[in-house]
Scaffold this motif. Structure first.
Motif, mmCIF file in Angstrom:
data_model
loop_
_atom_site.group_PDB
_atom_site.id
_atom_site.type_symbol
_atom_site.label_atom_id
_atom_site.label_comp_id
_atom_site.label_asym_id
_atom_site.label_seq_id
_atom_site.Cartn_x
_atom_site.Cartn_y
_atom_site.Cartn_z
ATOM 1 N N GLU A 34 0.808 -1.227 0.000
ATOM 2 C CA GLU A 34 0.000 0.000 0.000
ATOM 3 C C GLU A 34 0.838 1.272 0.000
ATOM 4 O OE1 GLU A 34 -3.319 0.010 -0.558
ATOM 5 O OE2 GLU A 34 -2.906 -2.132 -0.851
ATOM 6 N N ARG A 36 2.770 4.440 -1.061
ATOM 7 C CA ARG A 36 2.770 5.373 -2.190
ATOM 8 C C ARG A 36 3.559 6.611 -1.754
ATOM 9 N NH1 ARG A 36 -2.702 6.237 -4.384
ATOM 10 N NH2 ARG A 36 -3.471 4.494 -3.194
ATOM 11 N N MET A 42 0.474 5.888 -7.747
ATOM 12 C CA MET A 42 -0.074 4.551 -7.552
ATOM 13 C C MET A 42 0.576 3.955 -6.310
ATOM 14 S SD MET A 42 -0.124 2.654 -11.276
ATOM 15 C CE MET A 42 0.943 3.597 -12.343
ATOM 16 N N THR A 43 -0.110 2.977 -5.718
ATOM 17 C CA THR A 43 0.544 2.239 -4.645
ATOM 18 C C THR A 43 1.644 1.381 -5.258
ATOM 19 O OG1 THR A 43 -0.852 0.263 -4.742
ATOM 20 C CG2 THR A 43 -1.627 2.084 -3.319
ATOM 21 N N TRP A 45 1.989 -1.775 -5.065
ATOM 22 C CA TRP A 45 1.430 -2.985 -5.682
ATOM 23 C C TRP A 45 0.699 -2.680 -6.979
ATOM 24 C CZ3 TRP A 45 3.596 -7.216 -4.708
ATOM 25 C CH2 TRP A 45 3.037 -8.425 -5.130
ATOM 26 N N GLN A 46 -0.003 -1.554 -7.023
ATOM 27 C CA GLN A 46 -0.660 -1.159 -8.280
ATOM 28 C C GLN A 46 0.387 -0.967 -9.377
ATOM 29 O OE1 GLN A 46 -2.573 2.345 -6.709
ATOM 30 N NE2 GLN A 46 -4.629 1.443 -6.853
ATOM 31 N N THR A 49 1.955 -4.335 -10.444
ATOM 32 C CA THR A 49 0.968 -5.081 -11.246
ATOM 33 C C THR A 49 0.830 -4.462 -12.632
ATOM 34 O OG1 THR A 49 -0.202 -5.767 -9.247
ATOM 35 C CG2 THR A 49 -1.435 -5.863 -11.308
ATOM 36 N N HIS A 50 0.851 -3.137 -12.710
ATOM 37 C CA HIS A 50 0.756 -2.452 -14.003
ATOM 38 C C HIS A 50 1.941 -2.830 -14.894
ATOM 39 C CE1 HIS A 50 -0.437 0.564 -16.879
ATOM 40 N NE2 HIS A 50 0.655 1.285 -16.698
ATOM 41 N N ASN A 53 1.160 -6.257 -16.167
ATOM 42 C CA ASN A 53 0.028 -6.294 -17.095
ATOM 43 C C ASN A 53 0.346 -5.647 -18.445
ATOM 44 O OD1 ASN A 53 -1.536 -7.707 -15.276
ATOM 45 N ND2 ASN A 53 -2.600 -5.900 -14.527
ATOM 46 N N THR A 80 -5.943 -8.692 -9.672
ATOM 47 C CA THR A 80 -4.679 -8.251 -9.086
ATOM 48 C C THR A 80 -4.036 -9.398 -8.312
ATOM 49 O OG1 THR A 80 -5.499 -5.993 -8.917
ATOM 50 C CG2 THR A 80 -3.635 -6.562 -7.510
#
Length: 169
Positions: A34, A36, A42-43, A45-46, A49-50, A53, A80
């Motif tokens: 979490e 940021r 973004m965090t 993890w976001q 993951t981006h 992806n 996610t």
């Protein structure tokens, strides 16, 4: 005189960048998911993951002629990842699929256009090779660079990508 094809050059570059990206992802601490650095960021993890992806998007550039963001049936990445192992597994799967798609293409196919759009609004329309380079590789490298800043701010040793990092000297 040996000439190298566009596809061969992309494969060599892709292999190099995928190896670098995996080394960064291996260091992403899931227990800081979490984190940021700024409210608009973004965090961790976001962002991780981006980066993963985006590999599926690069594959789409090679295998399709376009993508409409308004199409509810368009391919989308899976949910996610909920663990570091899941993130790396997805990275490995998407990397292999991308590499296979690039191996299956040829220089002529890389000149065909790919159109990214939202309904009638064109976001970009470029030859597939340009789409892979700009919206694929460069885009991924940009976000990977952001990830390395997050790692530095979390005091996680940053791997060297184009030579040793400050942590490896």
């Amino acid at each position: 005189m040996h000439t190298s094809s566009l596809r061969q050059n992309f494969l060599a570059e892709l292999d190099h960048e995928l190896a670098n990206t995996r080394r960064v992802l291996e260091r992403v601490p899931h227990d800081q998911a979490e984190y940021r650095p700024h409210p608009k960021s973004m965090t961790l993890w976001q962002l991780a993951t981006h980066v993963v992806n985006l590999l599926a998007f690069k594959t789409l550039f090679l295998q399709a002629d376009g993508r409409d963001f308004l199409d509810p049936n368009a391919p989308k990445p899976g949910p996610t990842p909920t663990s570091h192992a899941e993130l790396l597994t997805r990275f490995d799967e998407y990397s292999a699929t991308l590499r296979q798609a690039l191996e299956a293409s040829d220089d002529e196919q890389l000149t065909y256009n790919f159109r990214l759009h939202r309904g009638e609004q064109t976001i970009f329309e470029q030859p597939k090779a340009t789409a892979v380079r700009l919206m694929g590789l460069n885009h991924s490298i940009h976000h990977r660079g952001q990830l390395t800043v997050y790692l530095r701010l979390l005091d996680v040793p940053v791997p060297g990508l184009y030579g040793p990092s400050a942590d490896e000297k």
